[in-house]
Design a protein around this motif. Structure first.
Motif, PDB file in Angstrom:
ATOM      1  N   PHE A 129       0.870  -1.233   0.003  1.00  0.00           N
ATOM      2  CA  PHE A 129      -0.034   0.203  -0.035  1.00  0.00           C
ATOM      3  C   PHE A 129       0.856   1.497  -0.220  1.00  0.00           C
ATOM      4  N   ALA A 130       2.131   1.366   0.525  1.00  0.00           N
ATOM      5  CA  ALA A 130       2.755   2.356   0.615  1.00  0.00           C
ATOM      6  C   ALA A 130       3.879   2.404  -0.666  1.00  0.00           C
ATOM      7  N   VAL A 131       4.354   1.230  -0.795  1.00  0.00           N
ATOM      8  CA  VAL A 131       5.680   1.342  -2.203  1.00  0.00           C
ATOM      9  C   VAL A 131       5.113   1.153  -3.227  1.00  0.00           C
ATOM     10  N   ASN A 132       4.182   0.199  -3.381  1.00  0.00           N
ATOM     11  CA  ASN A 132       3.850  -0.030  -4.838  1.00  0.00           C
ATOM     12  C   ASN A 132       2.534   0.837  -5.233  1.00  0.00           C
ATOM     13  N   LEU A 133       1.383   0.603  -4.308  1.00  0.00           N
ATOM     14  CA  LEU A 133       0.370   1.484  -4.759  1.00  0.00           C
ATOM     15  C   LEU A 133       0.398   3.032  -4.313  1.00  0.00           C
ATOM     16  N   ARG A 134       1.394   3.432  -3.402  1.00  0.00           N
ATOM     17  CA  ARG A 134       1.611   4.772  -2.912  1.00  0.00           C
ATOM     18  C   ARG A 134       0.326   5.234  -2.475  1.00  0.00           C
ATOM     19  N   LEU A 135      -0.497   4.515  -1.810  1.00  0.00           N
ATOM     20  CA  LEU A 135      -1.648   5.193  -1.247  1.00  0.00           C
ATOM     21  C   LEU A 135      -1.510   5.882   0.300  1.00  0.00           C
ATOM     22  N   LEU A 136      -0.543   5.217   0.865  1.00  0.00           N
ATOM     23  CA  LEU A 136      -0.401   5.516   2.119  1.00  0.00           C
ATOM     24  C   LEU A 136       1.011   5.977   2.308  1.00  0.00           C
ATOM     25  N   PRO A 137       1.556   6.919   3.471  1.00  0.00           N
ATOM     26  CA  PRO A 137       2.937   6.936   3.641  1.00  0.00           C
ATOM     27  C   PRO A 137       3.625   5.846   4.315  1.00  0.00           C
ATOM     28  N   THR A 138       4.940   5.603   4.242  1.00  0.00           N
ATOM     29  CA  THR A 138       5.670   4.594   4.681  1.00  0.00           C
ATOM     30  C   THR A 138       5.898   4.684   6.128  1.00  0.00           C
ATOM     31  N   GLY A 139       5.980   5.562   6.663  1.00  0.00           N
ATOM     32  CA  GLY A 139       6.229   5.888   8.045  1.00  0.00           C
ATOM     33  C   GLY A 139       6.038   7.057   8.649  1.00  0.00           C
ATOM     34  N   GLY A 140       6.570   7.328   9.769  1.00  0.00           N
ATOM     35  CA  GLY A 140       6.255   8.481  10.472  1.00  0.00           C
ATOM     36  C   GLY A 140       4.765   8.806  11.360  1.00  0.00           C
ATOM     37  N   ARG A 141       4.522   9.679  11.882  1.00  0.00           N
ATOM     38  CA  ARG A 141       3.307  10.009  12.504  1.00  0.00           C
ATOM     39  C   ARG A 141       2.506  10.949  11.783  1.00  0.00           C
TER      40      ARG A 141
ATOM     41  N   HIS B  43      -1.070   8.220   8.431  1.00  0.00           N
ATOM     42  CA  HIS B  43      -0.002   7.803   8.823  1.00  0.00           C
ATOM     43  C   HIS B  43      -0.211   6.513   9.837  1.00  0.00           C
ATOM     44  N   LEU B  44      -1.543   6.664  10.443  1.00  0.00           N
ATOM     45  CA  LEU B  44      -1.824   5.555  11.600  1.00  0.00           C
ATOM     46  C   LEU B  44      -2.242   4.640  10.842  1.00  0.00           C
ATOM     47  N   LEU B  45      -2.751   4.453   9.580  1.00  0.00           N
ATOM     48  CA  LEU B  45      -3.807   3.369   9.235  1.00  0.00           C
ATOM     49  C   LEU B  45      -2.964   1.970   9.165  1.00  0.00           C
ATOM     50  N   LEU B  46      -1.565   2.131   8.462  1.00  0.00           N
ATOM     51  CA  LEU B  46      -0.798   0.976   8.161  1.00  0.00           C
ATOM     52  C   LEU B  46      -0.346   0.349   9.446  1.00  0.00           C
ATOM     53  N   PRO B  47       0.520   0.987  10.262  1.00  0.00           N
ATOM     54  CA  PRO B  47       0.842   0.298  11.473  1.00  0.00           C
ATOM     55  C   PRO B  47      -0.377  -0.018  12.210  1.00  0.00           C
ATOM     56  N   ALA B  48      -1.415   0.475  12.370  1.00  0.00           N
ATOM     57  CA  ALA B  48      -2.408  -0.085  13.303  1.00  0.00           C
ATOM     58  C   ALA B  48      -3.252  -1.229  12.403  1.00  0.00           C
ATOM     59  N   ALA B  49      -3.075  -1.184  11.216  1.00  0.00           N
ATOM     60  CA  ALA B  49      -3.805  -2.465  10.551  1.00  0.00           C
ATOM     61  C   ALA B  49      -2.752  -3.748  10.761  1.00  0.00           C
ATOM     62  N   SER B  50      -1.649  -3.383  10.894  1.00  0.00           N
ATOM     63  CA  SER B  50      -0.396  -4.557  11.060  1.00  0.00           C
ATOM     64  C   SER B  50      -0.680  -5.288  12.424  1.00  0.00           C
ATOM     65  N   LEU B  51      -0.921  -4.308  13.451  1.00  0.00           N
ATOM     66  CA  LEU B  51      -1.164  -4.699  14.544  1.00  0.00           C
ATOM     67  C   LEU B  51      -2.532  -5.447  14.739  1.00  0.00           C
ATOM     68  N   ALA B  52      -3.473  -4.906  14.094  1.00  0.00           N
ATOM     69  CA  ALA B  52      -4.906  -5.432  14.386  1.00  0.00           C
ATOM     70  C   ALA B  52      -5.215  -6.819  13.708  1.00  0.00           C
ATOM     71  N   LEU B  53      -4.398  -7.350  12.576  1.00  0.00           N
ATOM     72  CA  LEU B  53      -4.596  -8.295  12.004  1.00  0.00           C
ATOM     73  C   LEU B  53      -4.749  -9.547  12.719  1.00  0.00           C
ATOM     74  N   TRP B  54      -3.533  -9.660  13.505  1.00  0.00           N
ATOM     75  CA  TRP B  54      -3.761 -10.984  14.487  1.00  0.00           C
ATOM     76  C   TRP B  54      -4.696 -10.811  15.488  1.00  0.00           C
TER      77      TRP B  54
ATOM     78  N   SER C 117       9.081   0.227  15.023  1.00  0.00           N
ATOM     79  CA  SER C 117      10.394   0.308  14.342  1.00  0.00           C
ATOM     80  C   SER C 117      10.252   0.219  12.891  1.00  0.00           C
ATOM     81  N   ILE C 118       9.558  -0.805  12.185  1.00  0.00           N
ATOM     82  CA  ILE C 118       8.994  -0.914  10.756  1.00  0.00           C
ATOM     83  C   ILE C 118       8.632   0.322  10.167  1.00  0.00           C
ATOM     84  N   PHE C 119       7.690   1.030  10.908  1.00  0.00           N
ATOM     85  CA  PHE C 119       6.927   2.160  10.373  1.00  0.00           C
ATOM     86  C   PHE C 119       7.599   3.584  10.934  1.00  0.00           C
ATOM     87  N   SER C 120       8.560   3.301  11.511  1.00  0.00           N
ATOM     88  CA  SER C 120       9.201   4.575  12.251  1.00  0.00           C
ATOM     89  C   SER C 120       8.245   5.387  12.990  1.00  0.00           C
TER      90      SER C 120
END
Length: 327
Positions: free
Chosen positions: A154-166, A187-198, A266-269
């Motif tokens: 979503f951040a690198v290929n599709l460029r829909l969301l930022p890769t990191g930071g707040r 900025h919050l969506l990707l790290p939150a989704a990463s933690l939310a999947l599990w 750490s992954i999403f800075s």
């Protein structure tokens, strides 16, 4: 209620003191922070002066008693790197971690609970089986791998969301929050989704199993026989009984996410307390590491106590004493 809270306070004090002792000695044997605070060109006199300034020249037992004495007064020492009270440095980063943790838990509940109810009510449909297969992947895949994959997608290929930071924040009562701005939410969506999947996968599977079990109970069959509307049966009889174990799981997940969202930050800075812990470990900033672990233990105890109170409120059959013994 009073006896329950008094017992929990005593347990919390014992756990914090025991953890403090273990953490102090575990961190002490790692190495000498004074040698890392100076370059390799520093003289032995400079290193020794740093050790005296930091109190590292004292005998181990004296350092331990000084540390425990400060702990009883709310003083967890001064950061070797920042030169400020360690607890204050962590509390400056804590709002970012709390925001990320609560966002992931809310996302997990919003996704996992309805899907779990659907799969429990319709266990034999193809859609339910597909959802359960995806949830099995969500439970099995490691969080760091999920974070990297969704960042690439979503951040690198599709460029829909930022890769990191707040991103941009809005300060309320002196505390900056990302979710109050559009850029911060992106900025919050990707790290939150990463933690939310599990977490969502666990909630889904727990809700589905609980729903199937409740539907087999006699009081549900009796309610159907009386002609009660299916919607009322779902909300009054099924959901209320399913929520109790889900609340326990959500509370434990929230505590774990607040305390140990280190890899995702750490992954999403993400500038939270978890990333601060990683940086402090690399720098041998002993007071930061110890203060972080003390704060993590306190958060776990508080959340566990709060979960027991909610558990007893949801299910009147559960007393606080029984909830305490079962947690």
């Amino acid at each position: 209620m009073i006896s329950f809270l008094a017992k929990r306070i005593m347990q919390a004090v014992a756990v914090v003191l025991a953890t403090a002792s273990m953490v102090f000695f575990a961190v002490f044997i790692i190495g000498d922070p004074a040698q890392l605070l100076y370059s390799q060109n520093a003289s032995a006199a400079e290193v020794e002066a740093a050790r005296r300034y930091l109190g590292l020249d004292l005998p181990l037992y004296q350092q331990y008693f000084n540390f425990m004495g400060g702990l009883l007064h709310g003083d967890l020492g001064r950061s070797f790197v920042y030169g400020k009270p360690a607890l204050g440095v962590i509390l400056q980063r804590l709002p970012a971690t709390l925001e990320l943790a609560f966002a992931s838990v809310v996302l997990a509940v919003v996704v996992g609970l309805p899907l779990g109810l659907y799969c429990g009510l319709n266990p034999r449909t193809i859609r339910s089986r597909l959802i359960m297969a995806v949830s099995a992947l969500g439970v099995s895949l490691p969080t760091f791998w999920i974070g990297i994959i969704i960042m690439l997608a979503f951040a690198v290929n599709l460029r829909l969301l930022p890769t990191g930071g707040r991103g941009n924040t809005l300060t309320v009562l002196g505390v900056p929050w990302s979710f109050l701005t559009i850029d911060g939410l992106r900025h919050l969506l990707l790290p939150a989704a990463s933690l939310a999947l599990w977490q969502a996968s666990l909630i889904l599977r727990l809700t589905r199993a609980g729903t199937e079990e409740v539907l087999r109970q006699d009081y549900v069959r009796f309610a159907r026989a009386k002609g009660i509307a299916p919607g009322r049966i779902l909300w009054v009889h099924v959901l209320k009984n399913v929520l109790a174990p889900v609340v326990t799981m959500v509370g434990l997940s929230l505590g774990g996410t607040i305390a140990f969202s280190i890899v995702t930050e750490s992954i999403f800075s993400w500038p939270g307390a978890g990333k601060l812990l990683i940086d402090s470990i690399y720098a041998f900033d002993r007071p930061i590491v110890v203060a972080y672990l003390m704060l993590a233990v306190t958060i776990f105890v508080l959340i566990n106590t709060f979960v027991d109170l909610i558990y007893a409120a949801i299910d009147p059959r559960v007393t606080l004493g029984a909830a305490d013994s079962g947690s």
